[in-house]
Design an enzyme around this catalytic site. Structure first.
Site, mmCIF file in Angstrom:
data_model
loop_
_atom_site.group_PDB
_atom_site.id
_atom_site.type_symbol
_atom_site.label_atom_id
_atom_site.label_comp_id
_atom_site.label_asym_id
_atom_site.label_seq_id
_atom_site.Cartn_x
_atom_site.Cartn_y
_atom_site.Cartn_z
ATOM 1 N N TYR A 98 31.875 45.909 162.601
ATOM 2 C CA TYR A 98 33.073 46.640 162.172
ATOM 3 C C TYR A 98 34.356 45.851 162.442
ATOM 4 O O TYR A 98 35.320 45.921 161.677
ATOM 5 C CB TYR A 98 33.141 48.002 162.870
ATOM 6 C CG TYR A 98 32.147 49.000 162.331
ATOM 7 C CD1 TYR A 98 32.214 49.424 161.007
ATOM 8 C CD2 TYR A 98 31.134 49.508 163.135
ATOM 9 C CE1 TYR A 98 31.301 50.339 160.500
ATOM 10 C CE2 TYR A 98 30.216 50.427 162.626
ATOM 11 C CZ TYR A 98 30.306 50.838 161.307
ATOM 12 O OH TYR A 98 29.398 51.737 160.810
ATOM 13 N N GLU A 196 4.551 51.472 177.004
ATOM 14 C CA GLU A 196 5.176 51.541 175.681
ATOM 15 C C GLU A 196 5.933 52.842 175.440
ATOM 16 O O GLU A 196 7.083 52.835 175.010
ATOM 17 C CB GLU A 196 4.108 51.371 174.590
ATOM 18 C CG GLU A 196 4.668 51.526 173.189
ATOM 19 C CD GLU A 196 3.613 51.399 172.106
ATOM 20 O OE1 GLU A 196 3.977 51.577 170.915
ATOM 21 O OE2 GLU A 196 2.437 51.133 172.415
ATOM 22 N N ASP A 248 -0.308 51.457 173.134
ATOM 23 C CA ASP A 248 -1.245 52.105 172.220
ATOM 24 C C ASP A 248 -2.254 51.094 171.686
ATOM 25 O O ASP A 248 -2.041 49.877 171.756
ATOM 26 C CB ASP A 248 -0.495 52.723 171.035
ATOM 27 C CG ASP A 248 0.341 53.940 171.423
ATOM 28 O OD1 ASP A 248 0.053 54.553 172.465
ATOM 29 O OD2 ASP A 248 1.274 54.283 170.669
#
Length: 363
Positions: A98, A196, A248
């Site tokens: 920005y 995780e 996972d």
């Protein structure tokens, strides 16, 4: 007041801008060479045990309008960063995007944040200064540490001692943007368990796993931020604490482990600074899916493609990973950490993790 590190970072940036001026003086077309950031251009550093960029480079050159715009944006960004360091200020990667809107030359404005992020990475590589030393911050990652670790933190109000078990809530100690400002005072940790998902981190904390086993539980928050990988690296190297990664059982989680252990394509120039090649994977394995008959989801086409890609990925070319990935392709299933709850809420802390950690020689 700026520090010596700030002054050195500022000088490196100014030297980079001066190179463009020198190229003009020599009658050369201004340019900047950076390593090509692709999987085909990373290679194993045998001494460090991490993945680094190879010899292939891409040139940002003013010999085209598009190239000239890139160098113009680099010069404006260097000026902004040098001024920021001089004033001992900081900004986020999002803010930089920005901020460029206020620059007087419209050609220096970034088209999107991906473009400004990539330029910061380019400047890191060619100046050999990290973005943390530029005082550039990512958006908050929410990553935390909870466990028997006593540290000294630099705050705006001075130094503060924190025990990451006794002085924090169940959310743990928030990892700062630049973990190199932390001093480790003492610890009773037996190992690091980098987790995780937030749901599994909460289960471990609620069950007192950190207290029962001397675990430093680090919440990765998905793909781990640089600050998270850096603090894991420091804890391992400086305090000699073993590192395990609990994720996972899917190809995307294997890549999370890979980024902790060997580095990532995007930040291969910082692998020595961020990666911990001694980290061991303790997450859900395809072998566990079969052995425990875990609840599963079928592999999607993208999962299958990712697994096949990992068989060609240098980070996963070991007997262990080849066996596990080939098994997963055969059973066509994946499973989450929370699937272990099918055996009860205490199974992961009373049975699964102790058995895995014991087999790996961690406990």
């Amino acid at each position: 007041m700026s520090t010596e590190t700030d002054q050195q970072a500022r000088e490196q940036l100014i030297d980079l801008a001066a190179q463009f001026y020198d190229q003009f003086q020599l009658g050369e077309i201004p340019h900047m060479d950076v390593p090509t950031r692709t999987k085909s251009n990373i290679e194993l550093d045998e001494d460090l045990g991490v993945w680094v960029y190879g010899d292939r480079t891409s040139r940002r050159s003013a010999n085209s309008v598009a190239g000239a715009r890139k160098l113009l944006k680099a010069v404006y960004t260097i000026e902004f960063l040098a001024h920021q360091l001089e004033e001992n200020r900081s900004s986020t990667l999002r803010e930089l995007y920005y901020i460029s809107e206020s620059w007087d030359n419209e050609n220096a404005h970034f088209n999107d944040q991906d473009e400004s992020n990539q330029l910061i990475e380019d400047l890191e590589i060619v100046s050999a200064v990290t973005r943390e030393d530029f005082h550039m911050r990512p958006e908050e990652s929410g990553a935390t540490v909870l466990g028997p670790l006593h540290l000294l933190e630099q705050t705006r109000r001075g130094e503060r001692e924190i025990h990451c078990q006794e002085d924090v809530g169940e959310g743990g100690y928030q990892i700062p943007n630049n973990p190199d400002t932390i001093e480790f005072l003492d610890h009773d940790a037996e190992f690091i368990l980098a987790v995780e998902t937030g749901g599994m981190r909460d289960r471990l904390v609620e069950n007192g796993f950190d207290e029962d086993y001397g675990a430093l539980i680090v919440h990765l928050g998905g793909q781990p931020a640089r600050a998270t990988r850096r603090i894991i690296k420091r804890l391992h190297d400086e305090l000699e604490i073993p590192v395990t990664v609990f994720a996972d059982g899917d190809p995307w989680s294997y890549r999370i482990y890979g980024s902790v252990a060997y580095g990532s394509i995007k930040s291969a120039h910082l692998s020595e600074y961020l990666a911990t090649p001694e980290a061991q994977y303790i997450g859900i394995q395809p072998e566990d899916i079969v052995e425990y008959d875990l609840p599963t989801d079928p592999l999607s086409d993208s999962d299958t493609n990712a697994l096949e890609s990992e068989l060609e990925d240098p980070r996963f070319q070991t007997d262990y990973w080849e066996e596990q990935i080939e098994l997963q392709l055969e059973i066509e299933k994946k499973a989450e950490q929370q699937a272990l709850a099918s055996y009860g809420l205490d199974f992961v802390t009373d049975t699964y993790l102790p058995e895995r950690l014991s087999a790996m020689g961690i406990i």
